[in-house]
Design a protein around this motif. Structure first.
Motif, PDB file in Angstrom:
ATOM      1  N   LYS A  84       0.852  -1.183   0.007  1.00  0.00           N
ATOM      2  CA  LYS A  84       0.040   0.174   0.074  1.00  0.00           C
ATOM      3  C   LYS A  84       0.784   1.347   0.173  1.00  0.00           C
ATOM      4  O   LYS A  84       0.520   2.159  -0.469  1.00  0.00           O
ATOM      5  CB  LYS A  84      -0.867   0.150   1.497  1.00  0.00           C
ATOM      6  CG  LYS A  84      -1.775   1.307   1.334  1.00  0.00           C
ATOM      7  CD  LYS A  84      -2.781   1.294   2.540  1.00  0.00           C
ATOM      8  CE  LYS A  84      -3.717   2.399   2.500  1.00  0.00           C
ATOM      9  NZ  LYS A  84      -4.737   2.247   3.761  1.00  0.00           N
ATOM     10  N   GLU A  85       1.952   1.314   0.765  1.00  0.00           N
ATOM     11  CA  GLU A  85       2.899   2.460   1.059  1.00  0.00           C
ATOM     12  C   GLU A  85       3.676   2.433  -0.462  1.00  0.00           C
ATOM     13  O   GLU A  85       3.948   3.738  -0.786  1.00  0.00           O
ATOM     14  CB  GLU A  85       4.031   2.181   1.851  1.00  0.00           C
ATOM     15  CG  GLU A  85       3.357   2.352   3.537  1.00  0.00           C
ATOM     16  CD  GLU A  85       2.814   3.690   3.707  1.00  0.00           C
ATOM     17  OE1 GLU A  85       3.459   4.682   3.632  1.00  0.00           O
ATOM     18  OE2 GLU A  85       1.750   3.771   3.953  1.00  0.00           O
ATOM     19  N   ALA A  86       3.725   1.495  -1.204  1.00  0.00           N
ATOM     20  CA  ALA A  86       4.284   1.485  -2.299  1.00  0.00           C
ATOM     21  C   ALA A  86       3.470   2.009  -3.710  1.00  0.00           C
ATOM     22  O   ALA A  86       3.805   2.567  -4.508  1.00  0.00           O
ATOM     23  CB  ALA A  86       4.945   0.315  -2.917  1.00  0.00           C
ATOM     24  N   GLY A  87       2.394   2.468  -3.164  1.00  0.00           N
ATOM     25  CA  GLY A  87       1.436   3.092  -4.124  1.00  0.00           C
ATOM     26  C   GLY A  87       0.545   1.915  -4.840  1.00  0.00           C
ATOM     27  O   GLY A  87      -0.167   2.361  -5.638  1.00  0.00           O
ATOM     28  N   TYR A  88       0.485   0.741  -4.461  1.00  0.00           N
ATOM     29  CA  TYR A  88      -0.401  -0.163  -4.994  1.00  0.00           C
ATOM     30  C   TYR A  88      -1.083  -1.228  -4.188  1.00  0.00           C
ATOM     31  O   TYR A  88      -0.928  -2.372  -3.659  1.00  0.00           O
ATOM     32  CB  TYR A  88       0.430  -1.164  -5.793  1.00  0.00           C
ATOM     33  CG  TYR A  88       1.404  -0.531  -6.683  1.00  0.00           C
ATOM     34  CD1 TYR A  88       0.991  -0.032  -7.853  1.00  0.00           C
ATOM     35  CD2 TYR A  88       2.976  -0.539  -6.249  1.00  0.00           C
ATOM     36  CE1 TYR A  88       1.921   0.464  -8.742  1.00  0.00           C
ATOM     37  CE2 TYR A  88       3.709   0.009  -7.506  1.00  0.00           C
ATOM     38  CZ  TYR A  88       3.363   0.557  -8.517  1.00  0.00           C
ATOM     39  OH  TYR A  88       4.143   1.159  -9.488  1.00  0.00           O
ATOM     40  N   PRO A  89      -1.987  -0.363  -3.275  1.00  0.00           N
ATOM     41  CA  PRO A  89      -3.057  -1.186  -2.302  1.00  0.00           C
ATOM     42  C   PRO A  89      -3.768  -2.423  -3.072  1.00  0.00           C
ATOM     43  O   PRO A  89      -4.233  -2.407  -4.137  1.00  0.00           O
ATOM     44  CB  PRO A  89      -4.083  -0.230  -2.022  1.00  0.00           C
ATOM     45  CG  PRO A  89      -3.920   0.826  -3.109  1.00  0.00           C
ATOM     46  CD  PRO A  89      -2.558   0.841  -3.670  1.00  0.00           C
ATOM     47  N   LYS A  90      -3.376  -3.680  -2.353  1.00  0.00           N
ATOM     48  CA  LYS A  90      -3.775  -4.829  -2.750  1.00  0.00           C
ATOM     49  C   LYS A  90      -3.430  -5.241  -4.419  1.00  0.00           C
ATOM     50  O   LYS A  90      -4.023  -5.949  -4.752  1.00  0.00           O
ATOM     51  CB  LYS A  90      -5.449  -4.767  -2.742  1.00  0.00           C
ATOM     52  CG  LYS A  90      -6.040  -4.806  -1.319  1.00  0.00           C
ATOM     53  CD  LYS A  90      -7.474  -4.783  -0.979  1.00  0.00           C
ATOM     54  CE  LYS A  90      -8.130  -4.519   0.270  1.00  0.00           C
ATOM     55  NZ  LYS A  90      -9.373  -4.613   0.411  1.00  0.00           N
ATOM     56  N   GLY A  91      -2.403  -4.583  -4.612  1.00  0.00           N
ATOM     57  CA  GLY A  91      -2.021  -4.802  -5.996  1.00  0.00           C
ATOM     58  C   GLY A  91      -2.414  -4.050  -6.991  1.00  0.00           C
ATOM     59  O   GLY A  91      -2.140  -4.179  -8.225  1.00  0.00           O
ATOM     60  N   GLY A  93      -3.179  -1.383  -9.751  1.00  0.00           N
ATOM     61  CA  GLY A  93      -2.237  -0.596 -10.461  1.00  0.00           C
ATOM     62  C   GLY A  93      -0.812  -1.227 -10.939  1.00  0.00           C
ATOM     63  O   GLY A  93       0.013  -0.364 -11.642  1.00  0.00           O
ATOM     64  N   LEU A  94      -0.597  -2.243 -10.397  1.00  0.00           N
ATOM     65  CA  LEU A  94       0.872  -2.896 -10.350  1.00  0.00           C
ATOM     66  C   LEU A  94       0.685  -3.635 -11.503  1.00  0.00           C
ATOM     67  O   LEU A  94      -0.114  -4.374 -11.500  1.00  0.00           O
ATOM     68  CB  LEU A  94       1.429  -3.581  -9.017  1.00  0.00           C
ATOM     69  CG  LEU A  94       2.371  -4.281  -9.100  1.00  0.00           C
ATOM     70  CD1 LEU A  94       3.819  -3.059  -9.116  1.00  0.00           C
ATOM     71  CD2 LEU A  94       2.745  -5.237  -7.880  1.00  0.00           C
ATOM     72  N   PRO A  95       1.864  -3.420 -12.475  1.00  0.00           N
ATOM     73  CA  PRO A  95       1.621  -4.333 -13.616  1.00  0.00           C
ATOM     74  C   PRO A  95       2.077  -5.692 -13.091  1.00  0.00           C
ATOM     75  O   PRO A  95       2.775  -6.118 -12.144  1.00  0.00           O
ATOM     76  CB  PRO A  95       2.950  -3.661 -14.464  1.00  0.00           C
ATOM     77  CG  PRO A  95       3.353  -2.399 -14.140  1.00  0.00           C
ATOM     78  CD  PRO A  95       2.940  -2.492 -12.371  1.00  0.00           C
ATOM     79  N   THR A  96       1.737  -6.559 -14.074  1.00  0.00           N
ATOM     80  CA  THR A  96       1.915  -8.085 -13.789  1.00  0.00           C
ATOM     81  C   THR A  96       3.656  -8.293 -13.840  1.00  0.00           C
ATOM     82  O   THR A  96       4.209  -7.905 -14.732  1.00  0.00           O
ATOM     83  CB  THR A  96       1.385  -9.039 -14.840  1.00  0.00           C
ATOM     84  OG1 THR A  96      -0.008  -8.843 -14.709  1.00  0.00           O
ATOM     85  CG2 THR A  96       1.694 -10.487 -14.623  1.00  0.00           C
TER      86      THR A  96
END
Length: 213
Positions: A84-91, A93-96
């Motif tokens: 979440k702190e990385a900017g991807y809560p529960k993943g 927006g994070l690319p595969t």
């Protein structure tokens, strides 16, 4: 009777530090690190015959400290927090992410599937890309892998034999994860010609502290 003993071999899960996704986002790296259940991995992949690492060095290598503890441990709650702190809560927006295997053999594929399942627990999607070993080696040494597992068998029982994998000048090359730290580089160079004494051991401990960060 099954006996276990220390061997001069290291195995680890690596991220390409030259990949902008990882190099610029320590929280993402921490999320992944805390999502990996090494005990489960040892049980499923190694059948509980491997020793869990507590250091970048192995027992039997000068400078190894049995009381040392790695700062990364399995904690899904903490892993989700860092994601979440990385900017991807529960993943979201994070690319595969792409995980490349060392070989196409059953053990490598099983290892990949185990890691994929563990990262899915916090919302990270993983694409498994099976490679034959020559291709894995070429891509790894060219810095073309994103996530992968690797290992190292000591050529001789000296800490610099494994620590060379963290030196900047060895990328591209054996430093497949692209790690780079100027202080570590300077320390490594100073230790190469130093006798195996107290001062050298102190230098090795300093390198390990840098690695732990």
């Amino acid at each position: 009777i099954l006996k276990r003993y220390e061997g001069l071999t290291n195995s680890w899960f690596a991220m390409n530090m030259r990949d902008p996704l990882f190099s610029k986002n320590k929280n993402l790296r921490l999320a992944i690190a805390h999502a990996i259940d090494t005990k489960r991995y040892n049980q499923v992949i190694r059948r509980n015959i491997s020793l869990e690492a507590n250091s970048v060095l192995t027992p039997g290598i000068p400078g190894y400290d049995p009381s040392h503890e790695l700062p990364f441990f399995y904690d899904l709650k903490l892993a989700k927090y860092f994601l979440k702190e990385a900017g991807y809560p529960k993943g979201k927006g994070l690319p595969t992410l792409v995980y490349s295997t060392r070989t196409k053999e059953e053990t490598s594929l099983k290892e990949a599937d185990c890691l994929k399942h563990q990262l899915e627990q916090i919302g990270i999607k993983l694409e498994i890309r099976p490679l034959e070993f020559p291709e894995f080696l070429r891509k790894g040494r060219n810095g073309e892998l994103q996530l992968f597992s690797d290992n190292w068998i000591y050529d001789f029982p000296d800490p610099l034999n494994i620590l060379q994998l963290l030196v900047s000048k060895n990328f591209p090359g054996i430093n497949k994860n692209g790690f780079s730290n100027k202080q570590l580089d300077v320390l490594f160079e100073s230790l190469e010609e130093m006798p195996n004494d107290k001062k050298r051991k102190e230098g090795i401990l300093k390198i390990e502290k840098i690695f732990d960060q």
